[in-house]
Design an enzyme around this catalytic site. Structure first.
Site, PDB file in Angstrom:
ATOM      1  N   CYS A 118       0.772  -1.133   0.031  1.00 62.41           N
ATOM      2  CA  CYS A 118      -0.085   0.180  -0.218  1.00 62.41           C
ATOM      3  C   CYS A 118       0.833   1.264  -0.080  1.00 62.41           C
ATOM      4  O   CYS A 118       2.211   1.133   0.079  1.00 62.41           O
ATOM      5  CB  CYS A 118      -0.821   0.023   1.150  1.00 62.41           C
ATOM      6  SG  CYS A 118      -2.196  -1.218   1.595  1.00 62.41           S
ATOM      7  N   ASP A 164      -2.521 -10.298   4.949  1.00 60.75           N
ATOM      8  CA  ASP A 164      -1.317 -10.388   5.751  1.00 60.75           C
ATOM      9  C   ASP A 164      -1.411  -9.313   6.926  1.00 60.75           C
ATOM     10  O   ASP A 164      -0.839  -9.338   8.053  1.00 60.75           O
ATOM     11  CB  ASP A 164      -0.038 -10.293   5.020  1.00 60.75           C
ATOM     12  CG  ASP A 164      -0.122  -8.798   3.923  1.00 60.75           C
ATOM     13  OD1 ASP A 164      -0.801  -8.859   3.330  1.00 60.75           O
ATOM     14  OD2 ASP A 164       1.156  -8.387   3.973  1.00 60.75           O
ATOM     15  N   ILE A 183      15.080  -5.711 -19.571  1.00 62.82           N
ATOM     16  CA  ILE A 183      15.307  -4.587 -20.377  1.00 62.82           C
ATOM     17  C   ILE A 183      16.301  -4.321 -21.026  1.00 62.82           C
ATOM     18  O   ILE A 183      17.565  -4.482 -20.712  1.00 62.82           O
ATOM     19  CB  ILE A 183      14.871  -3.322 -19.324  1.00 62.82           C
ATOM     20  CG1 ILE A 183      14.529  -2.090 -20.076  1.00 62.82           C
ATOM     21  CG2 ILE A 183      15.910  -3.093 -18.104  1.00 62.82           C
ATOM     22  CD1 ILE A 183      13.793  -1.135 -19.331  1.00 62.82           C
TER      23      ILE A 183
END
Length: 598
Positions: free
Chosen positions: A2, A95, A286
């Site tokens: 988050c 979690d 990449i």
């Protein structure tokens, strides 16, 4: 995973909280939650990884303990079982939902029970006055920025710098010595950011705030040092099994998980171990359109072929770099002079566009196991009885100290004479004269200061800019613990660097990867920053004389000489200096506007 934010003993309107959340929306587009009352408020943006239908934050216990957190708790299943046995009940299997009960059961020591990466905020309303607790993980994988006003005893915090500045009471001001600190280490080390008065909570730190007692911060005690067996093969085998275990548990998620494979040892080993238990593993590399130095895609492809993974080649066009760079600097919130920031940003956006929300990487292996040439140079110099300290510090920066000062105006040099050292003294003191060998002191310095500031914040911000959670096996406690216990010769010897890690990888990777010379994972800006390429014109415009004169820190003639030298005799140091100054100017313009000189 988050983004979190909040304020304590302060004022913030619902509109401000929405604005702060919006500035971090990319890091948590799957949900938003807040809790607020008189004088405090906390909130989060959610990136749903575990228990997609649950996990709403803030988590609560009896409406008196409220928690928001950013990160992943890998041992949440075991903790939930232990807490359930103690009588606690849980509404879902996310979690983070164990955190209020864990705090209730163990108080401030609750973080000692966590295995994971995290920045946590707890509001405790059980006492006579509200109490805020902030905590960071053991190595700094999840940053947390804050602004403390001692007079008002007020605190604001967030996971990202631009979001913190969304609070009306947090006015941005430039740290005057910031440019020198940035050029000395490629991004400021320690707690100070490029914004005056805005700090970052160090790794393994708990901060407690109340209205009457004010702010108290303490570093949590490190675990007792391991004692390793004498048998080198046994140590390498132990490391391989620890990595296998950590990679296995970091693959657990309720969304697709991929790996990043640069083609070097560290990320290739993570991919090989992940492929042992993940039958349909996808891995990403990449590269850049055209023919450029240090292209590693063939090694990454070999690793993928051997491990049996689904290989994704991400390719970006250097012509797009000027457009990307502004976004990169914004998401970082402050300058970072490593050109790989641009590639990191593009890579994780491609990962998310391919349908993945979690990626495992090989970051931090060099710091843990001794992978940098500057480490080798310092240990060899010390063994020969030669000075090593100044050369080591110079290797951390954009350019050596004497050349750095030659860039500045007289006024800026005078201002720096009144400020503290470019690298905090609490970091350089133990490095210069602390206990242990030179390599042991360098390792602790790299882990404690360079890794979180320069490396982990870059990875966090630029992966989350694309709504991707990065998981870091080499940052797991068991792996770092073994790495810290290694003797010098088990890190670096006459045959090369990261000796124990190479031994652990034997038989798991192609010989071409194991036997190739080590090279940094970077962007070839020396070749790209030349006349005729888009980056050249872009940098020229950013570092035009009117801009530099208005800022008053960098001498116009010195910058002109840099461009002349790069045009006639391209060099790595010259190119990096131009790049770093351009990045700093982008940052200054984004957060403070551009003043026009004459």
């Amino acid at each position: 995973m988050c983004r979190i934010y909040g304020f304590f003993n302060a004022k913030a309107t619902p509109h401000e909280l929405r604005a702060v959340a919006a500035l971090q929306h990319h890091g948590g587009p799957d949900g938003r939650g807040t809790a607020r009352a008189g004088g405090w408020g906390i909130g989060n943006n959610r990136l749903a990884i575990v228990d997609l239908d649950g996990g709403a934050q803030p988590y609560e216990l009896d409406d008196r303990i409220k928690v928001v957190f950013n990160g992943e708790i890998y041992n949440h299943v075991r903790l939930r079982a232990e807490l359930t046995a103690k009588g606690y009940r849980f509404d879902d299997h996310c979690d983070g939902n164990v955190l209020p009960a864990l705090y209730h059961a163990y108080g401030d020591a609750f973080v000692d029970h966590l295995d994971g990466m995290y920045a946590i905020a707890v509001i405790d309303l059980r006492g006579a006055e509200p109490r805020l607790l902030l905590a960071t993980d053991h190595i700094g994988m999840k940053p947390l920025y804050y602004r403390w006003e001692p007079g008002a005893r007020s605190l604001h915090f967030s996971s990202e710098l631009p979001a913190l500045l969304g609070f009306g009471e947090v006015a941005p001001a430039e740290w005057e010595a910031g440019l020198d600190a940035y050029l000395a280490t490629k991004t400021p080390f320690g707690e100070q950011t490029m914004f005056d008065g805005v700090r970052v909570l160090p790794p393994s730190t708990t901060m407690i705030c109340t209205e009457y007692a004010g702010l108290r911060t303490y570093r949590r005690e490190p675990p007792v040092a391991e004692v390793l067996p004498e048998d080198d093969a046994a140590v390498a085998g132990d490391l391989r099994e620890r990595l296998r275990h950590e990679v296995g548990q970091l693959l657990v998620a309720d969304v697709p998980v991929a790996t990043i494979t640069s083609g070097g040892l560290d990320s290739s080993l993570v991919t090989a171990l992940a492929a042992e238990s993940e039958t349909e593993l996808h891995t990403f590399n990449i590269a850049y359109t055209g023919n450029w130095p240090a292209d590693e895609r063939r090694f990454a492809r070999q690793v993928s072929d051997r491990a049996g993974t689904n290989y994704h080649q991400v390719e970006i066009d250097p012509a797009t770099f000027p457009d990307l760079l502004s976004d990169v600097v914004w998401h970082l919130g402050q300058p970072n002079a490593d050109p790989i920031t641009l590639s990191t940003y593009a890579l994780f956006n491609a990962v998310r566009d391919s349908g993945f929300k979690v990626a495992l990487t090989g970051d931090a292996a060099d710091e843990v196991f001794g992978g940098y040439s500057r480490m080798t140079a310092a240990t060899r110099a010390d063994a020969a009885g030669k000075p090593w300290y100044d050369n080591y510090l110079d290797a951390l920066g954009v350019l050596p100290a004497t050349e750095r000062y030659a860039l500045y105006t007289d006024d800026y040099r005078a201002a720096l004479a009144e400020s503290g050292p470019a690298i905090p003294a609490d970091a350089t003191g133990p490095l210069a004269t602390g206990e242990g060998s030179v390599l042991a002191r360098i390792t602790e310095f790299e882990l404690g200061h360079r890794l979180p500031a320069y490396h982990l914040r870059r990875v966090d911000h630029l992966s989350m800019s694309g709504s991707v959670e990065v998981r870091l096996p080499f940052c797991q406690r068991s792996v770092v613990s073994l790495g810290r216990a290694l003797s010098d010769r088990r890190r670096i010897d006459d045959t090369g660097v990261k000796r124990t890690l190479y031994a652990a990888a034997a038989g798991l990777l192609p010989d071409a990867v194991l036997n190739r010379p080590k090279q940094p994972f970077t962007l070839p800006i020396t070749a790209m920053l030349t006349p005729g390429w888009p980056l050249w014109d872009y940098a020229r415009d950013l570092l035009a004389a009117p801009r530099l004169k208005a800022a008053g820190q960098v001498d116009v003639s010195a910058v002109d000489r840099l461009f002349t030298r790069q045009a006639t005799e391209p060099g790595d140091t010259t190119a990096l200096t131009i790049w770093a100054l351009a990045v700093h100017e982008i940052w200054r313009e984004q957060f403070f506007g551009t003043k026009r000189g004459r």
